[in-house]
Write an enzyme that holds these catalytic residues in place. Structure first.
Site, PDB file in Angstrom:
ATOM      1  N   GLY A 107       0.822  -1.208   0.000  1.00 40.21           N
ATOM      2  CA  GLY A 107       0.000   0.000   0.000  1.00 40.21           C
ATOM      3  C   GLY A 107       0.849   1.248   0.000  1.00 40.21           C
ATOM      4  N   PRO A 108       0.232   2.406  -0.227  1.00 40.50           N
ATOM      5  CA  PRO A 108       0.981   3.663  -0.269  1.00 40.50           C
ATOM      6  C   PRO A 108       1.598   4.008   1.089  1.00 40.50           C
ATOM      7  CG  PRO A 108      -1.273   3.932  -1.099  1.00 40.50           C
ATOM      8  CD  PRO A 108      -1.199   2.601  -0.452  1.00 40.50           C
TER       9      PRO A 108
ATOM     10  N   GLY B 108       2.264   5.786   4.558  1.00 36.89           N
ATOM     11  CA  GLY B 108       1.439   6.460   5.547  1.00 36.89           C
ATOM     12  C   GLY B 108       0.105   5.818   5.837  1.00 36.89           C
ATOM     13  N   VAL B 109      -0.180   4.603   5.306  1.00 33.45           N
ATOM     14  CA  VAL B 109      -1.483   3.982   5.564  1.00 33.45           C
ATOM     15  C   VAL B 109      -1.445   3.067   6.790  1.00 33.45           C
ATOM     16  CG1 VAL B 109      -2.247   4.116   3.172  1.00 33.45           C
ATOM     17  CG2 VAL B 109      -1.035   2.081   3.946  1.00 33.45           C
ATOM     18  N   GLY B 110      -0.266   2.930   7.439  1.00 33.11           N
ATOM     19  CA  GLY B 110      -0.197   2.188   8.699  1.00 33.11           C
ATOM     20  C   GLY B 110       0.272   0.762   8.582  1.00 33.11           C
ATOM     21  N   LYS B 111       1.112   0.448   7.595  1.00 40.17           N
ATOM     22  CA  LYS B 111       1.579  -0.935   7.409  1.00 40.17           C
ATOM     23  C   LYS B 111       2.470  -1.360   8.576  1.00 40.17           C
ATOM     24  CE  LYS B 111       3.430  -0.012   3.391  1.00 40.17           C
ATOM     25  NZ  LYS B 111       2.996   1.380   3.205  1.00 40.17           N
ATOM     26  N   THR B 112       3.442  -0.528   8.922  1.00 38.97           N
ATOM     27  CA  THR B 112       4.387  -0.876   9.990  1.00 38.97           C
ATOM     28  C   THR B 112       3.696  -0.933  11.344  1.00 38.97           C
ATOM     29  OG1 THR B 112       6.142   0.206   8.722  1.00 38.97           O
ATOM     30  CG2 THR B 112       6.593  -0.257  11.033  1.00 38.97           C
TER      31      THR B 112
ATOM     32  N   SER C  14      -9.022   4.789 -18.211  1.00 34.18           N
ATOM     33  CA  SER C  14     -10.356   4.916 -17.624  1.00 34.18           C
ATOM     34  C   SER C  14     -11.105   6.173 -18.056  1.00 34.18           C
ATOM     35  CB  SER C  14     -10.262   4.870 -16.099  1.00 34.18           C
ATOM     36  OG  SER C  14      -9.540   5.975 -15.613  1.00 34.18           O
TER      37      SER C  14
ATOM     38  N   LYS D 175     -13.115   6.578  -6.683  1.00 28.97           N
ATOM     39  CA  LYS D 175     -13.740   7.462  -7.668  1.00 28.97           C
ATOM     40  C   LYS D 175     -15.168   7.843  -7.254  1.00 28.97           C
ATOM     41  CE  LYS D 175     -10.985   5.713 -11.561  1.00 28.97           C
ATOM     42  NZ  LYS D 175     -10.980   4.929 -12.792  1.00 28.97           N
TER      43      LYS D 175
END
Length: 801
Positions: free
Chosen positions: A352-353, A355-359, A676, A719
């Protein structure tokens, strides 16, 4: 007296030749060799002058000192490598008056200078002082032979005395050139005396330093010798030394550790070798470190894992908002673990990008499962030895990061986080990604072999979680060994809840504030999210909240602890400054040639205005807005579809030959790509050609084919959120994207009508401002109802939950 003459010149590097000085020179430059040949053909006279910069290979007239020494060639010898060895003798000083030629070699007109000395008391005193100072210099400087003192003492001419002594001084080139420039013998002796006194002072300090170092070395050797004697005496007396107690400690640890048979055998062998070694030897240090590593690893020691699913769910919900799929997977593992006693640790990859809280999620998983936690940062690692360790033959070798993390965790079943697994690279030292293949393979990692330990260690009980920003940087064999869980960027609603539940309380506590000092409204937090941040995670959102807390803390300190600040629009503009970002909003009126598309970015979804302008021309299609190759091809496909349907739309068959069409996507500095926007481009083109405006409250996304079919796209969730935020009431999406609607909250779908589309004709009927379909398709065969019904009806667009 002076006498003018024309002679060849040799520029010298790092050497000054004085009168009465005989010195051998090695000449290699072509110009200098030709100058020597010219001198040998005449009377063997040559001017020897130093060049100002030794690095200059092709010196010019301005690079050579004005005063040199007129010398005579005594002997010349050509060497096999093309260079020339020449023996020259300095005769007298000479000043360059003019450079006669500089083509093949330097030919100069010089003025000879002869020393004229007046016998005075001052000259006699200077002569004696210089000779005495030179005697001291020779005693301190071993490079000058002592016989030179006798030779110098026999010289009566002050000028010749100064030149002879200057020849033997180890001083800078500039100082020697200064002595050569000095034409007055008395002044020359004065300057020579100053230089020698300075050199003598430096040599005396050097001598003191040498003596001091020598004494220190003798002292160190003495201390080592006495220390060895003390050890021998202690051994004879039978006293227990530290080395013996250390070996005993190792033996006790081996008995208590549940080591594998291979590891225990190897440890016993190394310990036996250590007993026979001298404690001070280098080899003993290497063996001691190896044994210490083996006995310090948590062989067979496990922490008790938590099996309470409800407690695990509570911990995961307490630490993180959303992330439903990840939490479900962790709880599933814990559920299976409660039913099966022996189970291999799962290997998950959170993608994921930033800052999304992976760590932080990995830490929560360790807390929820009752495992110890260890983190390994893989960003920038190039060396395979960082994973597998260095072999013991190398100085300073140690185990790899995997074994180090196991030791740090203190148990054989920890949760190990391999952070930034997509940021590894490789070079001549190996590929760390390939070394991870064994670590992350459940069928192999029970026999993991570290190069330093050189024995197998069981990693099958370890739970590995890796993190990455994208799969592009992960080699396929490595990716194949992991279960990937994608963590999409947070939606606006999720960010709002995270801010209210986690970020605001955390920052209030960090800044010493309470809810009585500062009040955040939902609208103010939404404004920060929309106007001051553009990201997939919440790091910048937290920074902006922290900035507001600092501003309020300052006011509280000035006005008193009872001060309360309400964060509204004015407070945001005051403390955070003007809005930093804009977000997509609905168009104010229904416009011709302007369609609203939907875009996905790492920061979430956004509205994308697509503009089409028509001009008289010859059929040129212009596409602007910093669009990528895929998006440009999508625009061409949209144009081809419209041309293929021109007759049904009531357009002239050759309309495109009389018009230039310009397609533009605003915000041209931002790169855009992907297929798209295909149906939005086709809608804008159709609107511009038919003069029918596009409905301002309709947005759309989907890839278009040449036959008008609408293909599925990604990022539908983000979207639709962007459409809802921008005031859109109807969204057109491909029919195959119906599966994505289950992730969208019901409160959003109540306000946004989602229509599933299979064909472009249906897009036009929904998006263009017409009363009935026939207004678009006016030509023969253009009845919309006769088109094959590959899509859903409008009734199907009403979502059911």
């Amino acid at each position: 007296m002076s006498n003018k003459t024309v002679v060849p010149l040799i520029p010298l590097r790092d050497i000054i030749i004085f009168p009465y000085m005989v010195v051998p020179l090695f000449v290699g430059r072509e110009k200098s060799i030709k100058a020597l040949e010219q001198a040998m053909g005449n009377d063997k006279s040559i001017l020897l002058a130093a060049q100002k910069q030794a690095k200059t290979d092709e010196p010019k007239s301005e690079d050579i000192y004005e005063v040199g020494t007129l010398g005579s060639i005594l002997q010349l010898l050509r060497l096999p490598d093309g260079t020339v060895k020449v023996l020259v003798e300095g005769k007298r000083r000479a000043r360059i008056k003019e450079f006669v030629s500089a083509d093949d070699f330097f030919l100069v007109s010089v003025e000879e200078i002869e020393d004229v000395t007046e016998e005075t008391v001052e000259t006699e005193a200077l002569t004696r002082s210089v000779i005495k100072s030179f005697e001291t210099y020779v005693k301190l400087n071993k490079r000058v032979p002592p016989e030179m003192i006798m030779s110098v003492s026999a010289i009566n001419d002050p000028g010749r005395l100064a030149d002879t002594i200057a020849t033997h001084l180890t001083v800078k080139l500039e100082d020697k050139q200064e002595l050569l420039y000095n034409l007055d013998p008395t002044r020359r002796l004065e300057r020579l005396y100053q230089i020698m006194e300075g050199e003598i002072e430096i040599l005396e300090v050097e001598q003191k330093i040498r003596k001091k170092v020598k004494r220190q070395m003798e002292k160190t050797q003495k201390e080592y010798y006495l220390g060895e004697q003390m050890k021998a005496i202690q051994k004879e007396l039978g006293e227990k030394d530290e080395f013996k107690s250390e070996i005993q400690e190792f033996e006790d640890k081996i008995k208590t550790k549940k080591m594998s048979k291979e590891a225990e055998k190897k440890t016993q062998q190394e310990l036996k070798k250590l007993k026979m070694m001298s404690p001070m030897s280098a080899e003993a240090t290497v063996v001691r470190n190896y044994v210490e590593w083996l006995v310090s690893l948590p062989w067979g020691h496990k922490t008790e894992e938590k099996k309470d699913i409800e407690e695990a769910e509570r911990i995961l919900e307490e630490d993180h908002y959303g992330l439903k799929h990840v939490k479900e997977r962790i709880v599933e593992y814990l559920a299976v673990r409660g039913l099966v006693s022996e189970m291999k640790g799962p290997i998950l990859c959170l993608i994921g990008p930033a800052g999304v809280g992976k760590t932080s999620l990995a830490k929560s998983v360790a807390r929820a499962s009752g495992r110890n936690f260890a983190r390994i940062s893989l960003g920038g690692i190039k060396d395979e030895a960082e994973i597998r360790g260095h072999r013991r033959t190398y100085i300073g070798s140690m185990p790899g990061k995997i074994i180090q993390s196991i030791k740090k965790a203190g148990s054989s079943n920890p949760l190990v986080l391999l952070d930034e697994v997509d940021k590894m690279s490789h070079d001549f030292r190996g590929d760390p990604a390939s070394a991870l293949l064994e670590v992350l393979d459940p069928e192999q990692n029970h026999t993991f072999n570290d190069h330093y330990l050189d024995c197998e260690y069981d990693l099958s009980k370890v739970m590995f979680i890796t993190t990455a920003n994208s799969v592009q940087g992960i080699p396929y064999p490595l990716l194949d060994r992991m279960e990937t869980i994608r963590m999409a960027g947070y939606t606006e609603i999720e960010k709002l809840n995270i801010a209210i539940r986690f970020l605001v309380p955390k920052q209030l506590k960090a800044h010493g504030l309470t809810e009585k000092n500062i009040e955040f409204t939902r609208s103010s937090i939404l404004c920060i999210i929309r106007r001051y941040t553009r990201e997939a995670g919440v790091r910048n959102l937290e920074r902006q909240i922290a900035k507001l807390c600092r501003k309020v803390a300052k006011e509280v300190l000035k006005k008193g602890k009872t001060t309360k600040v309400r964060i509204g629009k004015r407070a945001l503009l005051k403390h955070l400054g003007p809005y930093q970002f804009r977000y997509g909003k609905i168009e104010e009126t229904n416009e011709t040639g302007v369609a609203t598309g939907l875009a996905w970015t790492e920061a979430g979804g956004d509205l994308l205005a697509i503009e089409v302008a028509l001009m008289p021309g010859k059929g040129k299609l212009t596409i602007t807005g910093k669009l990528g190759d895929v998006m440009q091809e999508s625009a061409q496909a949209a144009m081809t579809y419209i041309r293929s349907r021109a007759e049904e739309m009531g357009l002239e068959k050759e309309f495109y030959q009389k018009l230039d069409i310009h397609i533009h996507v605003p915000e041209g500095a931002i790169p855009k790509d992907g297929p798209s926007a295909g149906i939005a481009m086709a809608t804008a083109i159709a609107s511009a050609l038919t003069k029918i405006p596009v409905r301002k409250d309709v947005a759309m996304t989907g890839e278009i084919t040449l036959r008008g079919k609408v293909l599925p796209v990604g990022g539908v969730k983000e979207k639709i959120f962007a459409a809802h935020r921008g005031g859109i009431v109807k969204v057109l999406i491909p029919g195959e994207n119906e599966k994505d609607l289950k992730d969208i909250p019901s409160q959003v779908l109540k306000k946004v009508e989602v229509v599933l589309i299979e064909h472009m004709d249906r897009v036009l009927s929904q998006a263009l401002k017409v009363k009935k379909v026939d207004e678009i398709f006016k030509g023969p065969g253009g009845d919309f109802e006769k088109e094959p019904k590959t899509g859903t009806t409008e009734d199907d667009a009403a979502l059911r939950h």
